[in-house]
Design a protein around this motif. Structure first.
Motif, PDB file in Angstrom:
ATOM      1  N   SER A 363      36.787  43.118  35.627  1.00  0.00           N
ATOM      2  CA  SER A 363      35.443  42.633  36.761  1.00  0.00           C
ATOM      3  C   SER A 363      35.819  41.900  37.714  1.00  0.00           C
ATOM      4  CB  SER A 363      34.437  41.754  35.689  1.00  0.00           C
ATOM      5  OG  SER A 363      33.895  42.519  34.835  1.00  0.00           O
ATOM      6  N   ASP A 364      35.400  41.765  38.689  1.00  0.00           N
ATOM      7  CA  ASP A 364      36.319  41.419  40.468  1.00  0.00           C
ATOM      8  C   ASP A 364      37.215  41.049  40.006  1.00  0.00           C
ATOM      9  OD1 ASP A 364      35.078  39.956  42.134  1.00  0.00           O
ATOM     10  OD2 ASP A 364      35.335  38.107  41.905  1.00  0.00           O
ATOM     11  N   VAL A 365      37.978  41.525  40.365  1.00  0.00           N
ATOM     12  CA  VAL A 365      39.612  41.677  40.381  1.00  0.00           C
ATOM     13  C   VAL A 365      40.064  42.188  41.961  1.00  0.00           C
ATOM     14  CG1 VAL A 365      41.772  42.245  39.936  1.00  0.00           C
ATOM     15  CG2 VAL A 365      40.270  42.731  38.023  1.00  0.00           C
ATOM     16  N   SER A 366      40.595  41.157  42.526  1.00  0.00           N
ATOM     17  CA  SER A 366      41.046  41.139  44.198  1.00  0.00           C
ATOM     18  C   SER A 366      42.645  40.391  43.920  1.00  0.00           C
ATOM     19  CB  SER A 366      40.157  40.177  45.288  1.00  0.00           C
ATOM     20  OG  SER A 366      38.805  40.573  45.037  1.00  0.00           O
ATOM     21  N   PHE A 367      43.484  40.911  44.672  1.00  0.00           N
ATOM     22  CA  PHE A 367      44.545  40.967  45.079  1.00  0.00           C
ATOM     23  C   PHE A 367      45.412  41.938  46.134  1.00  0.00           C
ATOM     24  CE2 PHE A 367      45.643  44.203  41.848  1.00  0.00           C
ATOM     25  CZ  PHE A 367      46.240  44.866  42.738  1.00  0.00           C
ATOM     26  N   ALA A 368      46.215  40.986  47.228  1.00  0.00           N
ATOM     27  CA  ALA A 368      47.140  42.112  47.677  1.00  0.00           C
ATOM     28  C   ALA A 368      48.334  42.129  47.397  1.00  0.00           C
ATOM     29  CB  ALA A 368      46.403  41.155  49.493  1.00  0.00           C
ATOM     30  N   ALA A 369      48.614  42.920  47.652  1.00  0.00           N
ATOM     31  CA  ALA A 369      50.333  43.286  47.833  1.00  0.00           C
ATOM     32  C   ALA A 369      50.769  44.437  48.641  1.00  0.00           C
ATOM     33  CB  ALA A 369      50.328  43.986  46.868  1.00  0.00           C
ATOM     34  N   ARG A 370      51.946  43.009  49.901  1.00  0.00           N
ATOM     35  CA  ARG A 370      52.556  43.771  50.994  1.00  0.00           C
ATOM     36  C   ARG A 370      53.413  44.503  50.554  1.00  0.00           C
ATOM     37  NH1 ARG A 370      51.593  38.931  51.901  1.00  0.00           N
ATOM     38  NH2 ARG A 370      53.964  38.652  51.592  1.00  0.00           N
ATOM     39  N   LYS A 371      54.456  45.408  51.280  1.00  0.00           N
ATOM     40  CA  LYS A 371      55.180  46.523  51.797  1.00  0.00           C
ATOM     41  C   LYS A 371      56.879  45.957  50.860  1.00  0.00           C
ATOM     42  CE  LYS A 371      58.447  49.135  54.322  1.00  0.00           C
ATOM     43  NZ  LYS A 371      58.951  49.615  55.207  1.00  0.00           N
ATOM     44  N   VAL A 552      47.088  36.626  36.795  1.00  0.00           N
ATOM     45  CA  VAL A 552      46.757  36.483  34.758  1.00  0.00           C
ATOM     46  C   VAL A 552      45.431  37.512  34.630  1.00  0.00           C
ATOM     47  CG1 VAL A 552      46.440  34.481  33.547  1.00  0.00           C
ATOM     48  CG2 VAL A 552      48.465  34.369  35.370  1.00  0.00           C
ATOM     49  N   LEU A 553      45.522  37.910  34.130  1.00  0.00           N
ATOM     50  CA  LEU A 553      44.144  38.852  33.550  1.00  0.00           C
ATOM     51  C   LEU A 553      43.754  38.339  32.575  1.00  0.00           C
ATOM     52  CD1 LEU A 553      44.898  42.214  34.571  1.00  0.00           C
ATOM     53  CD2 LEU A 553      43.308  40.382  36.080  1.00  0.00           C
ATOM     54  N   GLU A 554      41.903  37.560  32.030  1.00  0.00           N
ATOM     55  CA  GLU A 554      41.798  37.215  30.453  1.00  0.00           C
ATOM     56  C   GLU A 554      40.718  37.855  30.680  1.00  0.00           C
ATOM     57  OE1 GLU A 554      42.207  33.045  28.587  1.00  0.00           O
ATOM     58  OE2 GLU A 554      41.241  33.001  30.459  1.00  0.00           O
ATOM     59  N   ASP A 555      40.724  38.672  29.247  1.00  0.00           N
ATOM     60  CA  ASP A 555      39.342  39.717  28.872  1.00  0.00           C
ATOM     61  C   ASP A 555      39.015  39.816  30.672  1.00  0.00           C
ATOM     62  OD1 ASP A 555      38.964  38.556  26.567  1.00  0.00           O
ATOM     63  OD2 ASP A 555      37.907  36.414  27.266  1.00  0.00           O
ATOM     64  N   GLY A 556      39.612  40.853  31.226  1.00  0.00           N
ATOM     65  CA  GLY A 556      39.283  41.614  32.360  1.00  0.00           C
ATOM     66  C   GLY A 556      38.763  40.226  34.193  1.00  0.00           C
ATOM     67  N   ARG A 557      38.965  39.478  33.033  1.00  0.00           N
ATOM     68  CA  ARG A 557      38.731  38.905  34.813  1.00  0.00           C
ATOM     69  C   ARG A 557      40.250  38.074  35.449  1.00  0.00           C
ATOM     70  NH1 ARG A 557      34.283  37.825  36.534  1.00  0.00           N
ATOM     71  NH2 ARG A 557      32.630  38.829  34.701  1.00  0.00           N
ATOM     72  N   VAL A 558      40.492  38.057  36.374  1.00  0.00           N
ATOM     73  CA  VAL A 558      41.730  37.576  37.157  1.00  0.00           C
ATOM     74  C   VAL A 558      41.606  35.167  36.750  1.00  0.00           C
ATOM     75  CG1 VAL A 558      43.090  36.491  39.075  1.00  0.00           C
ATOM     76  CG2 VAL A 558      42.377  38.934  39.040  1.00  0.00           C
ATOM     77  N   ALA A 559      42.020  34.713  35.923  1.00  0.00           N
ATOM     78  CA  ALA A 559      42.312  33.711  35.596  1.00  0.00           C
ATOM     79  C   ALA A 559      43.191  33.142  36.044  1.00  0.00           C
ATOM     80  CB  ALA A 559      42.606  33.634  33.998  1.00  0.00           C
ATOM     81  N   GLY A 560      43.948  33.596  37.414  1.00  0.00           N
ATOM     82  CA  GLY A 560      44.779  32.883  38.079  1.00  0.00           C
ATOM     83  C   GLY A 560      45.755  33.657  38.812  1.00  0.00           C
ATOM     84  N   GLN A 561      46.298  33.345  39.653  1.00  0.00           N
ATOM     85  CA  GLN A 561      47.663  33.948  40.038  1.00  0.00           C
ATOM     86  C   GLN A 561      47.529  33.926  41.395  1.00  0.00           C
ATOM     87  OE1 GLN A 561      45.635  37.076  43.866  1.00  0.00           O
ATOM     88  NE2 GLN A 561      43.097  36.631  42.927  1.00  0.00           N
ATOM     89  N   GLY A 562      49.314  33.709  41.908  1.00  0.00           N
ATOM     90  CA  GLY A 562      50.419  33.075  42.327  1.00  0.00           C
ATOM     91  C   GLY A 562      51.513  33.403  42.523  1.00  0.00           C
TER      92      GLY A 562
END
Length: 588
Positions: A363-371, A552-562
């Motif tokens: 649910s509501d997963v958002s992130f971006a990866a560049r080349k 970091v995913l937890e129960d289908g949601r983003v718990a943190g990113q960095g």
């Protein structure tokens, strides 16, 4: 079944016309013989008014007998020729159906495959298609010949004596009534029989693929019990249908013998009360009527056999149509072509739920990866890591939000176009029967031997490949069962490297490697993938600490990113995973 006839080509329809022509000729010749038999009978009785003299009568017997022989030979030739055409129709038709089912299944997403199940799709591609082929090769001839024979023979005896006609009518009505009753009785069982076949295939496939686990846990008796339960259900249904259909043959013999007895009994009574002048004519007519009557009953016997095959074939046709008519959830897009961006992957508020799931898997997963970025996904089992990366190559389509590759929604790409941009290594290493080279140079890679060997070297597989007597030509068994888990993983990674994609996806693809090989492999991949985007699903913190972005995913949601440092400072879920695996010194 009629819907499948669209797969017949013009050549097959021409074959059908030729087969009908020769079958009609065969029936005409078969029905012509009783006329000559009548003539021979009357000559033998010495009562024929069309012939004169004993010598002339004998010569006429030879002439009529010769014509009967020619009719028999002609009927045989017509039967062979019509069978040739019908066999070609059945084999070519089933080949095309099997190809259509296979092609359709190749376009299925994982959702459709799971809905039908692998075992059922195998049964539908093999056993069900074989049932259709049997109907076409055996049933088509019955379907054409039996009605023509029955109608034509009935027309020839329609003016015969009433007593014989009544006996024939009673026999036909009894036969038709019993056949229809049995067909209605067994038709539902045929669908159940195919379902049991699916279950048997699934169980056998499961047991063979898991034979080592079964033996390691002494579970042979338990699995044997499961097999016997399914086998008994299959056997019980088969016995029911076979017993019901087996009743047809003795009943047909009873009908045929009863009709013969009735005709001879009434014939004997009529002939006994007839005048001497009518004797030969009545006797000849009785012989002819009996011959036609047997052909009529035989025609209905053929129809009965056809009716026994039709229900199961109709069930198989329905199951095949279910596959061919299945709505594919992942369709080709219009196509994108050349893009301004290369190697970028963006998740924009993505939600996804499995077709048979009750809620969202992510649910509501958002992130971006560049080349050139390395993005790692970590979390507890069942947190949605594999689900996220499976949305990039469109194994499923998102429920909400967007997945962008090179600046375009993945739903805009043709599937083949998107696949060329991605090198995918699945969680379970999948190898195919063949050799090492064909498994590394797989699909549309079109790599030469030097590229294959270089990819294997990057994947740290040169040691065991060079140790093989035939090198990259060494045989690989189905699913790679003659290789270790680590060897299978390295060949799967080499397959992705040989593709030179702009996006790599590694779905927990290093779990079977020792730490030394893992470290060497990651260093080699880092050099190889300097200009490629890398998405990694991992469970080991130590393998992703240097990633450009960790989600970091937890129960289908983003718990943190960095980055690792950022998450250690701000994400409690990541901290728990990190401290459960490594010491504070190792995490620095």
């Amino acid at each position: 079944m009629l819907r499948l006839l669209k797969y017949l080509r013009k050549r097959e329809w021409l074959y059908v016309a030729c087969a009908v022509t020769f079958i009609v000729a065969q029936v005409w010749l078969d029905l012509k013989m009783p006329e000559y038999m009548n003539s021979v009978t009357q000559i033998a009785q010495g009562r024929s008014t069309a012939h004169a003299g004993a010598a002339g009568g004998l010569s006429d017997i030879w002439v009529d007998g010769g014509f009967m022989l020619l009719c028999a030979i002609g009927s045989l030739i017509c039967s062979i020729i019509s069978s040739y055409f019908i066999v070609h129709i059945g084999v070519d038709f089933s080949t095309r159906i099997r190809e259509a089912v296979y092609t359709k299944v190749q376009g299925f997403s994982l959702g459709e495959i799971n809905r039908f199940s692998t075992a059922s799709l195998i049964t539908r591609s093999t056993n069900d298609v074989q049932q259709i082929q049997n109907l076409m090769t055996v049933g088509l001839q019955m379907m054409i010949k039996a009605p023509i024979t029955a109608v034509w023979a009935i027309a020839k005896i329609s003016a015969s004596r009433q007593e014989w006609t009544i006996a024939m009518g009673i026999a036909v009505v009894a036969l038709v009534t019993v056949v229809i009753s049995i067909v209605r009785l067994v038709t539902p069982k045929f669908k159940l029989l195919q379902s049991h076949t699916d279950h048997l295939n699934q169980l056998v496939r499961e047991n063979l693929s898991g034979i080592r686990v079964i033996r390691a846990y002494n579970a042979e008796d338990f699995q044997q019990g499961k097999f016997e339960e399914v086998n008994e259900e299959f056997t019980g249904t088969s016995l029911f249908t076979n017993r019901a259909t087996a009743f047809i043959n003795p009943f047909m013999s009873l009908v045929m013998n009863g009709m013969s007895l009735a005709i001879y009994w009434t014939g004997a009574y009529v002939i006994n009360t007839a005048s001497l002048e009518e004797y030969a004519s009545l006797f000849g007519n009785m012989v002819v009527f009996m011959s036609y009557g047997l052909q009529i009953i035989t025609a209905f016997i053929l129809l009965s056999a056809l009716f026994m095959n039709v229900p199961r074939s109709l069930v198989s046709a329905q199951r095949i149509n279910e596959v061919l008519d299945a709505q594919v959830s992942v369709e080709d897009g219009p196509g994108v072509g050349k893009t301004d961006e290369v190697g970028t992957v963006v998740f924009d508020h993505v939600c996804f739920s499995y077709p048979d799931g009750r809620g969202n898997a992510i649910s509501d997963v958002s992130f971006a990866a560049r080349k050139g970025d390395t993005v790692a996904f970590i979390g507890a089992t069942g947190s949605g890591k594999t689900t996220v990366v499976n949305l990039v190559p469109r194994f499923y389509d998102v429920t909400a939000g967007r997945v962008l590759v090179d600046g375009h929604d993945v739903r805009e790409y043709r599937k083949s176009e998107l696949a060329k941009r991605i090198g995918y290594v699945s969680q379970r290493s999948v190898l195919f029967s063949g050799d090492i080279r064909s498994n590394v140079d797989f699909g549309d890679n079109e790599s030469d031997d030097a590229t294959v060997k270089r990819a294997i070297a990057i994947a740290q597989g040169s040691d065991f490949v060079d140790a093989q007597e035939k090198g990259i030509e060494a045989a690989v068994a189905q699913m790679g069962t003659n290789l270790s888990g680590g060897q299978r993983q390295r060949l799967s990674i080499a397959r992705a490297v040989a593709r030179h994609p702009e996006i790599y996806i590694f779905d927990d693809s290093f779990s079977a490697l020792d730490y030394k090989t893992d470290r060497a492999l990651r260093q080699a991949l880092k050099d190889e993938m300097a200009d490629a985007t890398c998405l990694i699903v991992a469970h080991r913190i130590g393998t992703i600490m240097n990633a450009d972005l960790i989600v970091v995913l937890e129960d289908g949601r983003v718990a943190g990113q960095g980055t690792h440092e950022e998450l250690m400072a701000s994400c409690e879920a990541y901290q728990e995973l990190a401290y459960s695996q490594l010491s504070e010194e190792e995490l620095r």
